[in-house]
Scaffold this motif. Structure first.
Motif, short mmCIF file in Angstrom:
data_model
loop_
_atom_site.label_atom_id
_atom_site.label_comp_id
_atom_site.label_asym_id
_atom_site.label_seq_id
_atom_site.Cartn_x
_atom_site.Cartn_y
_atom_site.Cartn_z
N ILE A 1 -10.13 5.94 -11.72
CA ILE A 1 -9.56 4.61 -11.54
C ILE A 1 -9.65 4.19 -10.08
CG2 ILE A 1 -7.35 3.34 -11.58
CD1 ILE A 1 -6.71 5.01 -14.14
N ALA A 2 -9.37 5.12 -9.17
CA ALA A 2 -9.52 4.82 -7.75
C ALA A 2 -10.96 4.46 -7.40
CB ALA A 2 -9.05 6.02 -6.91
N ARG A 3 -11.91 5.13 -8.03
CA ARG A 3 -13.32 4.81 -7.79
C ARG A 3 -13.67 3.43 -8.34
NH1 ARG A 3 -15.98 10.72 -9.37
NH2 ARG A 3 -15.26 11.84 -7.49
N ASP A 4 -13.07 3.05 -9.47
CA ASP A 4 -13.27 1.70 -10.00
C ASP A 4 -12.84 0.65 -8.98
OD1 ASP A 4 -14.32 2.56 -12.39
OD2 ASP A 4 -12.52 2.16 -13.58
N PHE A 5 -11.68 0.88 -8.37
CA PHE A 5 -11.20 -0.04 -7.34
C PHE A 5 -12.19 -0.09 -6.17
CE2 PHE A 5 -6.76 0.26 -9.03
CZ PHE A 5 -6.48 -1.10 -9.05
N ASP A 6 -12.63 1.07 -5.70
CA ASP A 6 -13.56 1.12 -4.56
C ASP A 6 -14.83 0.33 -4.87
OD1 ASP A 6 -11.77 2.71 -3.18
OD2 ASP A 6 -12.79 4.59 -3.69
N ALA A 7 -15.36 0.51 -6.07
CA ALA A 7 -16.59 -0.18 -6.44
C ALA A 7 -16.37 -1.69 -6.52
CB ALA A 7 -17.10 0.35 -7.78
N ALA A 8 -15.23 -2.08 -7.07
CA ALA A 8 -14.93 -3.51 -7.21
C ALA A 8 -14.79 -4.17 -5.85
CB ALA A 8 -13.67 -3.69 -8.04
N PHE A 9 -14.12 -3.50 -4.92
CA PHE A 9 -13.87 -4.12 -3.62
C PHE A 9 -15.11 -4.13 -2.72
CE2 PHE A 9 -9.24 -2.97 -4.42
CZ PHE A 9 -8.88 -4.28 -4.68
N LEU B 1 3.72 -0.61 -22.80
CA LEU B 1 2.59 -1.53 -22.70
C LEU B 1 2.86 -2.69 -21.76
CD1 LEU B 1 1.42 -1.61 -26.43
CD2 LEU B 1 0.14 -0.68 -24.48
N ASN B 2 4.12 -2.93 -21.40
CA ASN B 2 4.43 -4.00 -20.46
C ASN B 2 3.83 -3.74 -19.09
OD1 ASN B 2 6.41 -5.91 -21.87
ND2 ASN B 2 7.31 -3.91 -22.30
N ASP B 3 3.54 -2.48 -18.79
CA ASP B 3 3.03 -2.10 -17.47
C ASP B 3 1.51 -1.94 -17.45
OD1 ASP B 3 5.68 -1.99 -16.63
OD2 ASP B 3 5.87 0.13 -17.16
N LEU B 4 0.86 -2.43 -18.49
CA LEU B 4 -0.58 -2.23 -18.65
C LEU B 4 -1.38 -2.71 -17.44
CD1 LEU B 4 -2.51 -1.26 -20.94
CD2 LEU B 4 -2.76 -3.66 -21.58
N ALA B 5 -1.01 -3.86 -16.89
CA ALA B 5 -1.79 -4.44 -15.79
C ALA B 5 -1.35 -3.96 -14.42
CB ALA B 5 -1.69 -5.98 -15.85
N THR B 6 -0.15 -3.43 -14.32
CA THR B 6 0.38 -3.06 -13.01
C THR B 6 0.16 -1.60 -12.65
OG1 THR B 6 2.55 -2.77 -14.07
CG2 THR B 6 2.14 -4.87 -12.95
N ILE B 7 0.05 -0.73 -13.65
CA ILE B 7 -0.07 0.71 -13.41
C ILE B 7 -1.28 1.12 -12.57
CG2 ILE B 7 -0.72 2.83 -14.66
CD1 ILE B 7 1.49 2.15 -16.68
N PRO B 8 -2.48 0.53 -12.78
CA PRO B 8 -3.64 1.00 -12.00
C PRO B 8 -3.42 0.97 -10.49
CG PRO B 8 -4.38 -0.36 -13.83
CD PRO B 8 -2.88 -0.46 -13.80
N ALA C 1 -3.83 4.27 -7.86
CA ALA C 1 -4.80 4.26 -6.77
C ALA C 1 -4.17 4.05 -5.40
CB ALA C 1 -5.85 3.17 -7.01
N GLY C 2 -2.91 3.63 -5.36
CA GLY C 2 -2.22 3.43 -4.09
C GLY C 2 -2.52 2.12 -3.40
N VAL C 3 -3.14 1.16 -4.11
CA VAL C 3 -3.51 -0.11 -3.49
C VAL C 3 -2.34 -1.10 -3.58
CG1 VAL C 3 -5.93 0.27 -4.06
CG2 VAL C 3 -4.50 -1.12 -5.59
N PRO C 4 -2.32 -2.12 -2.71
CA PRO C 4 -1.23 -3.10 -2.74
C PRO C 4 -1.44 -4.17 -3.81
CG PRO C 4 -2.74 -3.66 -0.98
CD PRO C 4 -3.24 -2.37 -1.59
N GLY C 5 -0.33 -4.75 -4.26
CA GLY C 5 -0.40 -5.83 -5.23
C GLY C 5 0.78 -6.77 -5.09
N THR D 1 0.85 -1.20 0.00
CA THR D 1 0.00 0.00 0.00
C THR D 1 0.88 1.25 0.00
OG1 THR D 1 -1.81 -1.07 1.19
CG2 THR D 1 -1.67 1.32 1.36
N TYR D 2 0.50 2.25 -0.78
CA TYR D 2 1.25 3.50 -0.80
C TYR D 2 1.31 4.09 0.60
CZ TYR D 2 2.63 8.27 -2.01
OH TYR D 2 3.29 9.47 -2.09
N GLY D 3 2.52 4.34 1.08
CA GLY D 3 2.71 4.89 2.41
C GLY D 3 2.95 3.86 3.49
N ALA D 4 2.81 2.56 3.16
CA ALA D 4 3.00 1.52 4.17
C ALA D 4 4.48 1.25 4.44
CB ALA D 4 2.31 0.22 3.73
N VAL D 5 5.33 1.61 3.49
CA VAL D 5 6.78 1.48 3.64
C VAL D 5 7.39 2.84 3.33
CG1 VAL D 5 8.88 0.30 2.86
CG2 VAL D 5 6.72 -0.96 2.96
#
Length: 496
Positions: free
Chosen positions: A383-391, A421-428, A432-436, A184-188
């Motif tokens: 994009i952050a709102r997309d994450f919120d809705a999904a979760f 384009l290599n970062d297509l799946a990782t950028i979101p 949004a600041g979420v962990p992955g 998570t952004y800010g966790a480290v």
């Protein structure tokens, strides 16, 4: 390794020396390291052994060696960010995460190679030459943290620290068969991290197992008053979550598959391993549903406005006046400060860094700020709102980590858009600041190279990434008959 140290079957000096020997044996071919510190590492290992003999170990990982990405400040060791403009610079202080691993007793083997100032997806943009993928030395190890991932994959280091601005830990993890985590952004803490884009950068672990990553994140994470973006919450539960997940039980877990991160342009073998991994999770009790995040299709465009804008501001400090490289312009007897600055930046920055500085400066310029940077910020919010809705409907989201396996060195070097384009799946996740987390999902049929499975969780719910990641790791190891790195062809003449 920590267990072997604890039961006395080895010492930190022996363990550290074994890794230094491995580096000497294979790093000429891999080029994972920019600087190796045998004296410092062995001295730290000796101190660890003394503590253990006295019954006063500093942490659970005391004595286990580690590698550090060369974007993190290390007192007394060079920190170049893979750039000529910082060649030879030795910081007078440690980044917070470096100070924490030192306090925990982990010997630092050295600094790992990276794309210059973390700008790249292949580690080909390093001013000191590319890193090679241990699975196939003619292929890239991902980027920008390809050095850390390659060091772990080549068994030159058991642990490493990386940084992830748009996928620079997770994408190298996917293409090298290692585990990579963006907390998570800010966790480290980011204090002492040479910033690329302040609102996106995050330090995280690079390891060979999910449990190792949890151990390392718990060790380096937590609030840091010197970092204004640090989250004032304790770090905990990550190791417990990884251990819990290792039993392979996914009952009650809802996994959302992001529909926008699939389709044309995704390598068939990568998608096959992804679907197989989903099937394993379903067999283990998880419920898998499709989830739409409609604004993810704009993430790449927004990211490549926000990142260059922040980078152009951050890199303004490299002015040839205070530290780093200084080049005097030819044919000018008494050059002005501006002329020295221009000559230094021309010689010290590589093409990709110059490209992004120009793009970022343009996006921030008068008359264009609202049209470009301002609009990108609005997309980021969507994009952050997309994450919120999904979760609201699922516990975690899943996708392949990268669209393809490792491509050949030089294949995309002259095509920046193809590289991005290599970062297509990782950028979101960075926007949004979420962990992955990226966990190896197997070998693609086309080339027998590693693919990655990405798990994303809500902000400050990093433990979900570790639980699901550890479960998938267990299920896949049962399927493969062991860890994926045991299936690596290895490096000629070098036995693990």
């Amino acid at each position: 390794m920590a267990a072997a140290l604890a039961d006395g079957s080895t010492t930190s000096v022996e363990l550290t020396q074994a890794h230094l020997d491995r580096i000497a044996e294979v790093d000429g071919a891999v080029h994972a390291f920019l600087h190796v510190d045998p004296e410092g590492a062995l001295a730290a290992a000796a101190r660890s052994d003394e503590r253990r003999a006295e019954g006063a170990t500093a942490s659970a990982l005391d004595g286990v060696p580690i590698a550090v990405k060369d974007v993190l400040a290390t007192e007394g060791l060079p920190t170049t960010c893979g750039s000529r403009i910082l060649e030879g610079w030795i910081p007078p202080y440690d980044a917070t995460v470096v100070a924490r691993i030192k306090a925990a007793g982990l010997p630092i083997l050295g600094k790992t190679n990276m794309d210059e100032f973390a700008m790249g997806s292949s580690t080909e943009h390093s001013a000191y030459g590319p890193t090679h993928n241990p699975w196939d030395l003619d292929r890239i190890p991902g980027g920008s943290g390809g050095g850390s991932a390659a060091a772990v994959a080549a068994f030159e280091a058991p642990l490493a620290l990386g940084t992830d601005t748009g996928g620079s830990i997770r994408q190298p993890g996917a293409v090298t068969g290692t585990v990579g985590v963006k907390p998570t952004y800010g966790a480290v803490s980011r204090y002492g991290l040479v910033a690329l884009a302040n609102s996106l950068d995050q330090v995280g672990p690079v390891t060979r197992t999910v449990l190792d990553a949890a151990l390392l994140q718990e060790l380096v994470g937590g609030h840091d008053p010197r970092d204004s973006t640090s989250v004032d919450q304790p770090v905990g539960g990550l190791v417990e979550a990884a251990r819990r997940g290792a039993d392979g039980d996914m009952s009650g877990v809802r996994v959302g598959v992001i529909t926008e991160l699939a389709g044309d342009g995704w390598q068939p073998g990568v998608m096959a391993r992804f679907r197989e991994s989903l099937d394993l999770l379903v067999d283990a009790g998880a419920e898998v549903v499709e989830v739409s995040c409609p604004h993810f299709v704009h993430a790449l465009a927004a990211y490549y406005l926000i990142l260059p804008a922040e980078a152009s501001s951050n890199l303004a400090k490299f002015d040839a006046m205070r530290y780093g490289l200084r080049v005097l312009p030819e044919g000018i007897d008494s050059p002005s400060a501006e002329e020295v600055m221009r000559a230094t930046r021309d010689a010290g920055f590589g093409d990709e860094v110059k490209r992004r500085i120009i793009l970022g400066t343009y996006a921030l310029s008068s008359g264009y700020y609202d049209a470009y940077y301002g609009q990108a910020g609005k997309v980021r919010t969507l994009i952050a709102r997309d994450f919120d809705a999904a979760f609201e409907d699922v516990d975690v989201l899943a996708s392949p980590t990268a669209p393809t396996t490792a491509f050949r060195l030089g294949e995309k070097l002259d095509d920046p858009l193809a590289m991005y384009l290599n970062d297509l799946a990782t950028i979101p996740a960075n926007l949004a600041g979420v962990p992955g987390i990226s966990v190896p999902s197997g070998l693609a049929d086309e080339d027998q190279l590693p693919a990655g499975f990405q798990i994303l969780a809500p902000a400050l719910a990093d433990e979900r990434c570790y639980r699901v990641g550890a479960a998938l790791e267990t299920l896949l190891e049962k399927k493969w008959g062991g860890p994926i790195l045991d299936r690596a062809p290895g490096l000629e003449g070098a036995a693990r």
